[in-house]
Motif scaffolding. Structure first.
Motif, PDB file in Angstrom:
ATOM      1  N   GLN A 159       0.836  -1.207   0.000  1.00  0.00           N
ATOM      2  CA  GLN A 159       0.000   0.000   0.000  1.00  0.00           C
ATOM      3  C   GLN A 159       0.865   1.249   0.000  1.00  0.00           C
ATOM      4  O   GLN A 159       0.607   2.198  -0.747  1.00  0.00           O
ATOM      5  CB  GLN A 159      -0.921   0.007   1.222  1.00  0.00           C
ATOM      6  N   LYS A 160       1.920   1.243   0.807  1.00  0.00           N
ATOM      7  CA  LYS A 160       2.821   2.396   0.866  1.00  0.00           C
ATOM      8  C   LYS A 160       3.509   2.613  -0.479  1.00  0.00           C
ATOM      9  O   LYS A 160       3.595   3.742  -0.973  1.00  0.00           O
ATOM     10  CB  LYS A 160       3.855   2.192   1.970  1.00  0.00           C
ATOM     11  N   ILE A 161       3.992   1.533  -1.090  1.00  0.00           N
ATOM     12  CA  ILE A 161       4.625   1.622  -2.405  1.00  0.00           C
ATOM     13  C   ILE A 161       3.638   2.140  -3.437  1.00  0.00           C
ATOM     14  O   ILE A 161       3.972   2.988  -4.270  1.00  0.00           O
ATOM     15  CB  ILE A 161       5.187   0.240  -2.820  1.00  0.00           C
ATOM     16  N   ALA A 162       2.402   1.631  -3.388  1.00  0.00           N
ATOM     17  CA  ALA A 162       1.382   2.067  -4.347  1.00  0.00           C
ATOM     18  C   ALA A 162       1.116   3.559  -4.218  1.00  0.00           C
ATOM     19  O   ALA A 162       1.015   4.270  -5.222  1.00  0.00           O
ATOM     20  CB  ALA A 162       0.092   1.273  -4.127  1.00  0.00           C
ATOM     21  N   ASP A 163       1.021   4.039  -2.978  1.00  0.00           N
ATOM     22  CA  ASP A 163       0.728   5.449  -2.746  1.00  0.00           C
ATOM     23  C   ASP A 163       1.900   6.366  -3.100  1.00  0.00           C
ATOM     24  O   ASP A 163       1.705   7.451  -3.635  1.00  0.00           O
ATOM     25  CB  ASP A 163       0.349   5.679  -1.278  1.00  0.00           C
ATOM     26  N   GLU A 164       3.118   5.923  -2.806  1.00  0.00           N
ATOM     27  CA  GLU A 164       4.278   6.807  -2.942  1.00  0.00           C
ATOM     28  C   GLU A 164       5.027   6.666  -4.266  1.00  0.00           C
ATOM     29  O   GLU A 164       5.662   7.623  -4.708  1.00  0.00           O
ATOM     30  CB  GLU A 164       5.251   6.544  -1.791  1.00  0.00           C
ATOM     31  N   ILE A 165       4.988   5.483  -4.879  1.00  0.00           N
ATOM     32  CA  ILE A 165       5.821   5.242  -6.057  1.00  0.00           C
ATOM     33  C   ILE A 165       5.008   4.880  -7.305  1.00  0.00           C
ATOM     34  O   ILE A 165       5.270   5.387  -8.388  1.00  0.00           O
ATOM     35  CB  ILE A 165       6.852   4.121  -5.769  1.00  0.00           C
ATOM     36  N   LEU A 166       4.022   4.000  -7.144  1.00  0.00           N
ATOM     37  CA  LEU A 166       3.310   3.470  -8.309  1.00  0.00           C
ATOM     38  C   LEU A 166       2.225   4.392  -8.841  1.00  0.00           C
ATOM     39  O   LEU A 166       1.743   4.194  -9.953  1.00  0.00           O
ATOM     40  CB  LEU A 166       2.711   2.098  -7.972  1.00  0.00           C
ATOM     41  N   SER A 167       1.832   5.370  -8.060  1.00  0.00           N
ATOM     42  CA  SER A 167       0.789   6.294  -8.502  1.00  0.00           C
ATOM     43  C   SER A 167       1.238   7.728  -8.273  1.00  0.00           C
ATOM     44  O   SER A 167       2.070   8.003  -7.412  1.00  0.00           O
ATOM     45  CB  SER A 167      -0.518   6.037  -7.749  1.00  0.00           C
ATOM     46  N   ASN A 168       0.676   8.618  -9.055  1.00  0.00           N
ATOM     47  CA  ASN A 168       0.891  10.053  -8.878  1.00  0.00           C
ATOM     48  C   ASN A 168      -0.333  10.573  -8.135  1.00  0.00           C
ATOM     49  O   ASN A 168      -1.398  10.736  -8.731  1.00  0.00           O
ATOM     50  CB  ASN A 168       1.044  10.730 -10.239  1.00  0.00           C
TER      51      ASN A 168
END
Length: 82
Positions: free
Chosen positions: A60-69
């Motif tokens: 979830q953290k990766i999705a919020d911070e890296i995988l999405s703008n």
């Protein structure tokens, strides 16, 4: 090997030019039943080992911070698939 799937979509209040182009193309090709198309992205994260609550939280953290703008996109779903 389990996989975590992250789905990211443009924010609902923002214009989706790619989706708008596809919507127009569908209508021109005789598929008028589809009035709105939104195009997003799907990211698959392979996990070595068990998917624990900690691994899901990290995803979830990766999705919020890296995988999405976060300015123009929302993370709409995170799920584990086999």
């Amino acid at each position: 090997m389990p996989t975590i799937v992250v789905d990211v979509m443009p924010k609902a209040e923002l214009l989706d030019p790619q989706g708008k182009a596809v919507t127009g193309s569908l209508a021109r090709l005789g598929h008028g039943a589809f009035q709105n198309v939104r195009i997003g992205k799907r990211i698959e994260l392979s996990v070595d080992g068990e998917v624990t609550d900690e691994v899901l939280a990290e995803a979830q953290k990766i999705a919020d911070e890296i995988l999405s703008n976060q300015v123009i996109e929302d993370v709409v779903n995170i799920e584990v698939v086999s």
